[in-house]
Design an enzyme around this catalytic site. Structure first.
Site, short mmCIF file in Angstrom:
data_model
loop_
_atom_site.label_atom_id
_atom_site.label_comp_id
_atom_site.label_asym_id
_atom_site.label_seq_id
_atom_site.Cartn_x
_atom_site.Cartn_y
_atom_site.Cartn_z
N PRO A 1 0.82 -1.22 0.00
CA PRO A 1 0.00 0.00 0.00
C PRO A 1 0.85 1.27 0.00
O PRO A 1 0.36 2.34 -0.35
CB PRO A 1 -0.81 -0.10 1.31
CG PRO A 1 -0.65 -1.50 1.79
CD PRO A 1 0.61 -2.04 1.20
N GLU B 1 1.30 -7.46 8.80
CA GLU B 1 1.46 -6.00 8.76
C GLU B 1 2.44 -5.57 7.67
O GLU B 1 2.59 -4.40 7.37
CB GLU B 1 1.91 -5.47 10.12
CG GLU B 1 0.88 -5.61 11.22
CD GLU B 1 -0.51 -5.12 10.79
OE1 GLU B 1 -0.63 -3.94 10.45
OE2 GLU B 1 -1.45 -5.94 10.78
N ARG C 1 -1.19 -9.96 -20.62
CA ARG C 1 -1.97 -9.75 -21.83
C ARG C 1 -1.29 -8.83 -22.82
O ARG C 1 -1.70 -8.75 -23.98
CB ARG C 1 -3.38 -9.22 -21.49
CG ARG C 1 -3.37 -7.88 -20.81
CD ARG C 1 -4.74 -7.52 -20.29
NE ARG C 1 -5.71 -7.29 -21.36
CZ ARG C 1 -5.67 -6.25 -22.19
NH1 ARG C 1 -4.73 -5.35 -22.06
NH2 ARG C 1 -6.58 -6.11 -23.13
N ASP D 1 -6.92 -0.78 -26.40
CA ASP D 1 -7.43 -0.72 -25.05
C ASP D 1 -7.80 0.68 -24.60
O ASP D 1 -7.19 1.65 -25.00
CB ASP D 1 -6.36 -1.23 -24.05
CG ASP D 1 -6.29 -2.72 -24.06
OD1 ASP D 1 -7.22 -3.35 -24.57
OD2 ASP D 1 -5.29 -3.24 -23.56
C1 9D3 Z 1 -4.81 -3.02 8.42
C2 9D3 Z 1 -3.33 -2.94 8.32
N1 9D3 Z 1 -2.93 -1.60 7.87
C3 9D3 Z 1 -2.69 -0.77 9.08
C4 9D3 Z 1 -2.72 0.67 8.78
C5 9D3 Z 1 -1.73 -1.66 7.06
C6 9D3 Z 1 -1.77 -2.66 5.96
C7 9D3 Z 1 -0.87 -3.72 5.96
C8 9D3 Z 1 -0.91 -4.65 4.93
C9 9D3 Z 1 -2.69 -2.57 4.94
C10 9D3 Z 1 -2.72 -3.52 3.92
C11 9D3 Z 1 -1.84 -4.56 3.92
C12 9D3 Z 1 -1.86 -5.58 2.82
N2 9D3 Z 1 -1.91 -4.96 1.50
C13 9D3 Z 1 -1.08 -5.31 0.52
O1 9D3 Z 1 -0.24 -6.17 0.70
C14 9D3 Z 1 -1.14 -4.60 -0.75
C15 9D3 Z 1 -2.05 -3.60 -1.22
C16 9D3 Z 1 -3.20 -2.97 -0.63
O2 9D3 Z 1 -3.63 -3.24 0.50
N3 9D3 Z 1 -3.84 -2.01 -1.36
C17 9D3 Z 1 -3.46 -1.67 -2.61
N4 9D3 Z 1 -2.42 -2.19 -3.20
C18 9D3 Z 1 -1.73 -3.16 -2.51
S1 9D3 Z 1 -0.37 -3.95 -3.06
C19 9D3 Z 1 -0.19 -4.85 -1.72
#
Ligand code: 9D3
Length: 253
Positions: A89, A116, A154, A169
């Site tokens: 994220p 986490e 793709r 696309d």
């Molecule tokens: C609820 C945990 N969060 C606390 C603030 C942090 C958090 C840790 C791990 C939020 C999401 C994740 C897991 N997400 C991914 O591994 C992830 C992801 C995403 O959640 N949203 C958009 N793209 C991606 S790429 C990997």
């Protein structure tokens, strides 16, 4: 192209490559997806891959050593060097430009986090790039990896049929797609726009372009800021806006 995925859920990622366009690309050898489980490179009877968060707080963090050993094994599996991409994220947003760039590489390595996330020191030493697929919370990186594999897969030469093409696309020219219709031409839900039945290919192309421009203007005006419209496009969009005004008026009365 070869994509190696480091994941605690290899079956999940493999399942995602088995269907449709991507399934056929894999069958034809245009795309090769290999998965690696850090648990296979973890030590001790429990094969631990995570531990508690330093400083306290809820959740677990993925350990450095199992991931480091997994990545070493991945790198040894082929001669070609490859960037390591961490799906997270905190990454920059994946776009079609980035998809196109990655699709041109012979190899990439994807790292999926769970819990986490991953110990920051592993990221500092082993990661080339961090990518997110959007501003919403997933429970791990696997779905994001599957999204990236689909988008990149793709784009491989020969993955799409003769009738389709990646160049057609939505987003390839920065605009949304036009509406599509099939038979029956007349239906309880409405009729197919007459121009599409006219056989006038130039008029059809103009109508489709106008719809693409108009829908982008209505639904994703942010995309229009990044494209330059020629005089013809500007005329088509003005025409769409005039007709749209007329239509919304009719609905008001
Ligand atoms: C609820 C945990 N969060 C606390 C603030 C942090 C958090 C840790 C791990 C939020 C999401 C994740 C897991 N997400 C991914 O591994 C992830 C992801 C995403 O959640 N949203 C958009 N793209 C991606 S790429 C990997």
């Amino acid at each position: 192209m070869r994509i190696d995925v480091v994941t605690l859920f290899p079956e999940f990622v493999q399942q995602c490559t088995g269907f449709g366009v991507i399934g056929r690309a894999v069958e034809r050898g245009l795309l090769d997806v290999a998965t690696w489980n850090p648990r296979d490179h973890a030590e001790g009877g429990y094969r631990r891959v995570d531990d508690t968060v330093c400083g306290g707080g809820p959740g677990m963090v993925m350990l450095i050593e199992p991931l480091r050993h997994t990545l070493a094994a991945v790198r040894q599996a082929t001669e070609q060097s490859a960037p390591v991409i961490y799906l997270s994220p905190q990454g920059r947003r994946l776009t079609q430009d980035k998809v196109r760039e990655l699709a041109g590489l012979p190899r990439v390595i994807l790292l999926c986090g769970r819990y986490e996330g991953i110990d920051e020191r592993l990221l500092e030493h082993e990661i080339d790039e961090e990518l997110s697929i959007g501003d919403y919370v997933l429970s791990g990186g696997e779905l994001a990896a599957a999204v990236l594999i689909d988008a990149v897969g793709r784009m491989q030469e020969g993955a799409l049929g003769d009738t389709q093409s990646a160049a057609q696309d939505s987003f390839s020219d920065g605009l949304l797609d036009c509406p599509h219709y099939t038979r029956p031409v007349s239906h309880e839900f409405g009729d197919v726009p007459a121009v599409l039945l006219s056989g006038d290919h130039a008029a059809i192309a103009r109508w489709r372009r106008m719809q693409s421009l108009g829908r982008t203007w209505l639904r994703r005006p942010d995309l229009l800021e990044n494209v330059t419209l020629d005089a013809q496009d500007q005329r088509l969009l003005e025409e769409f806006k005039r007709e749209h005004k007329g239509n919304t008026h009719e609905q008001d009365h």
